[in-house]
Design a protein around this motif. Structure first.
Motif, PDB file in Angstrom:
ATOM      1  N   ASN A  90       0.815  -1.218   0.000  1.00 58.60           N
ATOM      2  CA  ASN A  90       0.000   0.000   0.000  1.00 58.60           C
ATOM      3  C   ASN A  90       0.850   1.269   0.000  1.00 58.60           C
ATOM      4  OD1 ASN A  90      -2.453  -1.514   0.139  1.00 58.60           O
ATOM      5  ND2 ASN A  90      -2.151  -1.734   2.366  1.00 58.60           N
ATOM      6  N   ASP A  91       2.046   1.166  -0.577  1.00 56.85           N
ATOM      7  CA  ASP A  91       2.961   2.313  -0.655  1.00 56.85           C
ATOM      8  C   ASP A  91       3.215   2.944   0.718  1.00 56.85           C
ATOM      9  OD1 ASP A  91       3.234   1.995  -3.360  1.00 56.85           O
ATOM     10  OD2 ASP A  91       1.803   3.564  -3.897  1.00 56.85           O
ATOM     11  N   ASN A  92       3.424   2.093   1.725  1.00 58.18           N
ATOM     12  CA  ASN A  92       3.623   2.613   3.075  1.00 58.18           C
ATOM     13  C   ASN A  92       5.085   2.894   3.409  1.00 58.18           C
ATOM     14  OD1 ASN A  92       4.417  -0.067   3.161  1.00 58.18           O
ATOM     15  ND2 ASN A  92       3.709  -0.376   5.273  1.00 58.18           N
ATOM     16  N   MET A  93       5.964   2.737   2.422  1.00 58.20           N
ATOM     17  CA  MET A  93       7.362   3.117   2.574  1.00 58.20           C
ATOM     18  C   MET A  93       7.735   4.067   1.447  1.00 58.20           C
ATOM     19  SD  MET A  93       9.212  -0.400   3.907  1.00 58.20           S
ATOM     20  CE  MET A  93       8.395  -1.497   2.723  1.00 58.20           C
ATOM     21  N   HIS A  94       8.738   4.896   1.724  1.00 56.28           N
ATOM     22  CA  HIS A  94       9.078   5.961   0.769  1.00 56.28           C
ATOM     23  C   HIS A  94      10.592   6.116   0.703  1.00 56.28           C
ATOM     24  CE1 HIS A  94       4.839   7.456   1.037  1.00 56.28           C
ATOM     25  NE2 HIS A  94       4.960   6.951   2.243  1.00 56.28           N
ATOM     26  N   PHE A  95      11.074   6.359  -0.512  1.00 58.09           N
ATOM     27  CA  PHE A  95      12.493   6.633  -0.744  1.00 58.09           C
ATOM     28  C   PHE A  95      12.600   7.958  -1.488  1.00 58.09           C
ATOM     29  CE2 PHE A  95      16.190   6.437  -3.603  1.00 58.09           C
ATOM     30  CZ  PHE A  95      17.208   6.351  -2.656  1.00 58.09           C
ATOM     31  N   GLY A  96      13.570   8.762  -1.112  1.00 55.74           N
ATOM     32  CA  GLY A  96      13.751  10.045  -1.759  1.00 55.74           C
ATOM     33  C   GLY A  96      15.208  10.427  -1.926  1.00 55.74           C
ATOM     34  N   VAL A  97      15.477  11.242  -2.933  1.00 54.88           N
ATOM     35  CA  VAL A  97      16.812  11.788  -3.191  1.00 54.88           C
ATOM     36  C   VAL A  97      16.671  13.298  -3.324  1.00 54.88           C
ATOM     37  CG1 VAL A  97      18.792  11.831  -4.741  1.00 54.88           C
ATOM     38  CG2 VAL A  97      17.562   9.683  -4.356  1.00 54.88           C
ATOM     39  N   SER A  98      17.617  14.046  -2.793  1.00 57.54           N
ATOM     40  CA  SER A  98      17.522  15.505  -2.828  1.00 57.54           C
ATOM     41  C   SER A  98      18.867  16.141  -3.131  1.00 57.54           C
ATOM     42  CB  SER A  98      17.000  16.049  -1.495  1.00 57.54           C
ATOM     43  OG  SER A  98      17.895  15.723  -0.434  1.00 57.54           O
ATOM     44  N   LEU A 119      23.856  16.653  -1.065  1.00 60.34           N
ATOM     45  CA  LEU A 119      23.246  15.564  -1.824  1.00 60.34           C
ATOM     46  C   LEU A 119      22.795  14.525  -0.816  1.00 60.34           C
ATOM     47  CD1 LEU A 119      22.580  14.147  -4.515  1.00 60.34           C
ATOM     48  CD2 LEU A 119      24.891  13.169  -4.445  1.00 60.34           C
ATOM     49  N   GLY A 120      21.469  14.269  -0.760  1.00 61.32           N
ATOM     50  CA  GLY A 120      20.941  13.420   0.291  1.00 61.32           C
ATOM     51  C   GLY A 120      20.055  12.300  -0.200  1.00 61.32           C
ATOM     52  N   ALA A 121      19.895  11.295   0.657  1.00 56.64           N
ATOM     53  CA  ALA A 121      18.973  10.192   0.423  1.00 56.64           C
ATOM     54  C   ALA A 121      18.152  10.002   1.692  1.00 56.64           C
ATOM     55  CB  ALA A 121      19.720   8.907   0.074  1.00 56.64           C
ATOM     56  N   ALA A 122      16.851   9.678   1.528  1.00 62.39           N
ATOM     57  CA  ALA A 122      15.958   9.606   2.681  1.00 62.39           C
ATOM     58  C   ALA A 122      15.027   8.400   2.563  1.00 62.39           C
ATOM     59  CB  ALA A 122      15.131  10.885   2.791  1.00 62.39           C
ATOM     60  N   PHE A 123      14.576   7.917   3.739  1.00 61.17           N
ATOM     61  CA  PHE A 123      13.625   6.807   3.817  1.00 61.17           C
ATOM     62  C   PHE A 123      12.607   7.126   4.905  1.00 61.17           C
ATOM     63  CE2 PHE A 123      12.281   3.015   6.143  1.00 61.17           C
ATOM     64  CZ  PHE A 123      11.675   2.280   5.128  1.00 61.17           C
ATOM     65  N   SER A 124      11.350   6.719   4.671  1.00 62.05           N
ATOM     66  CA  SER A 124      10.337   6.877   5.711  1.00 62.05           C
ATOM     67  C   SER A 124       9.393   5.681   5.709  1.00 62.05           C
ATOM     68  CB  SER A 124       9.542   8.173   5.516  1.00 62.05           C
ATOM     69  OG  SER A 124       8.720   8.100   4.368  1.00 62.05           O
ATOM     70  N   ALA A 171      13.989   9.286   8.131  1.00 60.39           N
ATOM     71  CA  ALA A 171      15.359   9.728   8.375  1.00 60.39           C
ATOM     72  C   ALA A 171      16.086   9.855   7.046  1.00 60.39           C
ATOM     73  CB  ALA A 171      16.092   8.745   9.290  1.00 60.39           C
ATOM     74  N   GLY A 172      17.092  10.694   7.034  1.00 66.10           N
ATOM     75  CA  GLY A 172      17.888  10.883   5.836  1.00 66.10           C
ATOM     76  C   GLY A 172      19.341  11.148   6.177  1.00 66.10           C
ATOM     77  N   VAL A 173      20.215  10.885   5.227  1.00 68.15           N
ATOM     78  CA  VAL A 173      21.631  11.220   5.356  1.00 68.15           C
ATOM     79  C   VAL A 173      22.031  12.038   4.136  1.00 68.15           C
ATOM     80  CG1 VAL A 173      22.223   9.198   6.740  1.00 68.15           C
ATOM     81  CG2 VAL A 173      22.326   9.050   4.252  1.00 68.15           C
ATOM     82  N   PHE A 174      23.041  12.895   4.301  1.00 67.54           N
ATOM     83  CA  PHE A 174      23.486  13.718   3.173  1.00 67.54           C
ATOM     84  C   PHE A 174      24.985  13.955   3.282  1.00 67.54           C
ATOM     85  CE2 PHE A 174      21.970  16.601   6.497  1.00 67.54           C
ATOM     86  CZ  PHE A 174      23.042  17.466   6.658  1.00 67.54           C
ATOM     87  N   VAL A 175      25.594  14.157   2.127  1.00 67.33           N
ATOM     88  CA  VAL A 175      26.984  14.582   2.076  1.00 67.33           C
ATOM     89  C   VAL A 175      26.972  16.049   1.665  1.00 67.33           C
ATOM     90  CG1 VAL A 175      27.253  13.777  -0.318  1.00 67.33           C
ATOM     91  CG2 VAL A 175      29.280  14.171   1.106  1.00 67.33           C
ATOM     92  N   GLU A 176      27.772  16.843   2.362  1.00 68.12           N
ATOM     93  CA  GLU A 176      27.783  18.289   2.146  1.00 68.12           C
ATOM     94  C   GLU A 176      29.151  18.743   1.678  1.00 68.12           C
ATOM     95  OE1 GLU A 176      25.483  21.295   4.620  1.00 68.12           O
ATOM     96  OE2 GLU A 176      27.500  21.407   5.506  1.00 68.12           O
ATOM     97  N   HIS A 177      29.166  19.465   0.550  1.00 64.70           N
ATOM     98  CA  HIS A 177      30.413  20.016   0.016  1.00 64.70           C
ATOM     99  C   HIS A 177      30.458  21.510   0.322  1.00 64.70           C
ATOM    100  CE1 HIS A 177      33.916  20.567  -2.464  1.00 64.70           C
ATOM    101  NE2 HIS A 177      33.295  21.486  -3.196  1.00 64.70           N
TER     102      HIS A 177
END
Length: 455
Positions: free
Chosen positions: A130-138, A169-174, A185-191
């Protein structure tokens, strides 16, 4: 040259070399909220709790359940910042102390502000039962600021150019516990990149040294300059929870971590007049020479409470409160040079800040949505610590926006914000005793546009 004179010159070079640790920069100070045209149109009220804005991938992954299916969103904001200095006097050190000597030559420096684009992009993909998980990139720009004055302006010993950029540049999951509760939660690398330039008044320092006057040194007649650059990559994280007590109300809590940048390959380039270089090389070998350096810089953590309530099919209201923890990160920064230049602790003395906003949306038709909002944006600087690099001041926002949905798959959004400010003042004394006093006429406007495509 006396030890005390060299100590003052060293303090000047080390102090202005603060770009290795950051320099003073902008938002409060140099923090940027401009990551969404839709959010800008309502002064970022409801930034992490409103429906249908993919920027939550970066700011609060738990709110990805408020997005409708797979989608890609691209935003760009054009920030126009003006900073016109109005001098009330600048003087070299004189016989009775700082600011009692001859006037400093030079104009007001022109408009030190900028017009700069700030891009952002987001991808959201739901999956699971039921699409109860989510992945994202930012891809976002959470920090950035630039000021640049004329090279020969009256405040050149306090700063000429300051340029900072931080790109994430980040990746996230919920995960949706149910239709009303989700966590993410998400993690990102910062330049991070930094550049800082300024003038150095070797004439004053050498004039005060034994034999300096006989050699022809006078305040302001032996200007040098410096350029300091640094960059680093570091990691950070975000966490959040989104709760919907009813189908028409969302309450979101989110936290962005501080990011610790350990700059180990910073570069300082000094331009010293030949006559001054000869004296300096003999008295203090290994100082005011091109060198590397290192420092640790912490970009601040922030926490946001965001609430959105849908009154009816046409009206929605929202509000935000964000607290940014500047003070532990920007109290004091220590620079360690690879040359004989002494280490130095730089006092920034930034205060924690609060950003608050309220906004609304009105659905004019099935395809058009109107937005508006106001905000109060507190500055971390104060009159006693404000400098020319970041003539920042507390501001008030007035925002308007428009959304257009020509089809079920495509949505365009536009936002505009005008910033209302007072005239910040400065009253500075450099390490060689010259003074600078005056006020700024500062202003700001932001225009943003975005496209959201569902696939």
């Amino acid at each position: 040259m006396t030890a005390s004179t060299f100590a003052r010159v060293t303090a000047l070079a080390v102090g202005i070399a603060g770009a290795l640790a950051f320099g003073h920069a902008h938002a409060a100070a140099f923090q940027l909220k401009e990551n969404s045209a839709k959010g800008l149109g309502r002064a970022f009220a409801g930034s992490t709790s409103a429906w249908g804005d993919a920027s939550v991938v970066a700011t609060n992954p738990a709110s990805m359940r408020l997005l409708d299916g797979r989608q890609f969103q691209a935003d760009v904001s054009a920030i126009s910042f003006s900073a016109d200095f109005k001098s009330e006097g600048g003087r070299y050190v004189g016989p009775t102390g700082p600011g009692t000597g001859t006037p400093i030559s030079g104009g007001n420096g022109g408009d030190a502000g900028m017009i700069a684009p700030v891009p952002a992009a987001y991808l959201h993909i739901p999956f699971g039962e039921n699409d109860n998980m989510h992945f994202g990139v930012s891809l976002t720009v959470p920090f950035g600021f630039t000021t640049e004055y004329d090279k020969d302006w009256v405040g050149r010993y306090h700063g000429v150019k300051t340029d900072l950029k931080a790109i994430d540049l980040g990746a996230a999951f919920s995960y949706d516990v149910n239709p009303y509760v989700s966590f993410g939660a998400g993690v990102f690398v910062e330049h991070l990149t930094i550049e800082l330039t300024s003038a150095i008044d070797f004439g004053t320092a050498l004039y005060a040294s034994p034999g300096g006057a006989q050699l022809g040194f006078r305040p302001g007649n032996a200007d040098g300059s410096y350029k300091v650059e640094g960059d680093n990559n570091a990691f950070g994280w975000t966490v959040g929870g989104t709760f919907s007590p009813t189908e028409d109300t969302n309450i979101a809590l989110s936290y962005r971590s501080k990011v610790e940048h350990k700059i180990t390959g910073g570069k300082a380039t000094f331009n010293v007049p030949p006559t001054a270089a000869a004296v300096l090389a003999q008295a203090r070998p290994g100082q005011y020479v091109n060198t590397s350096g290192k420092a640790t810089l912490e970009l601040p953590a922030s926490a946001t409470l965001s609430v959105t309530h849908r009154i009816n099919d046409r009206w929605t209201v929202m509000g935000d409160v964000t607290r940014t923890a500047w003070s532990p990160s920007f109290d004091t920064v220590t620079i360690d040079f690879a040359s004989n230049q002494p280490d130095q602790a730089l006092p920034f003395k930034y205060n924690d800040t609060t950003f608050t906003s309220i906004g609304t949306e009105y659905k004019l038709s099935d395809t058009l949505t109107l937005r508006g909002g106001v905000a109060y944006d507190q500055s971390p600087t104060s009159n006693e610590h404000r400098d020319v690099r970041v003539p920042d001041v507390t501001r008030k926002w007035l925002s308007v926006g428009l959304g257009w949905t020509p089809s079920e798959r495509t949505e365009f959004n536009f936002g505009y914000t005008h910033l209302f400010t007072d005239e910040p003042s400065i009253n500075l004394v450099s390490a060689t005793g010259s003074t600078l006093k005056g006020k700024y006429d500062v202003g700001g406007d932001v225009l943003a546009a975005s496209i959201n495509y569902k696939f």
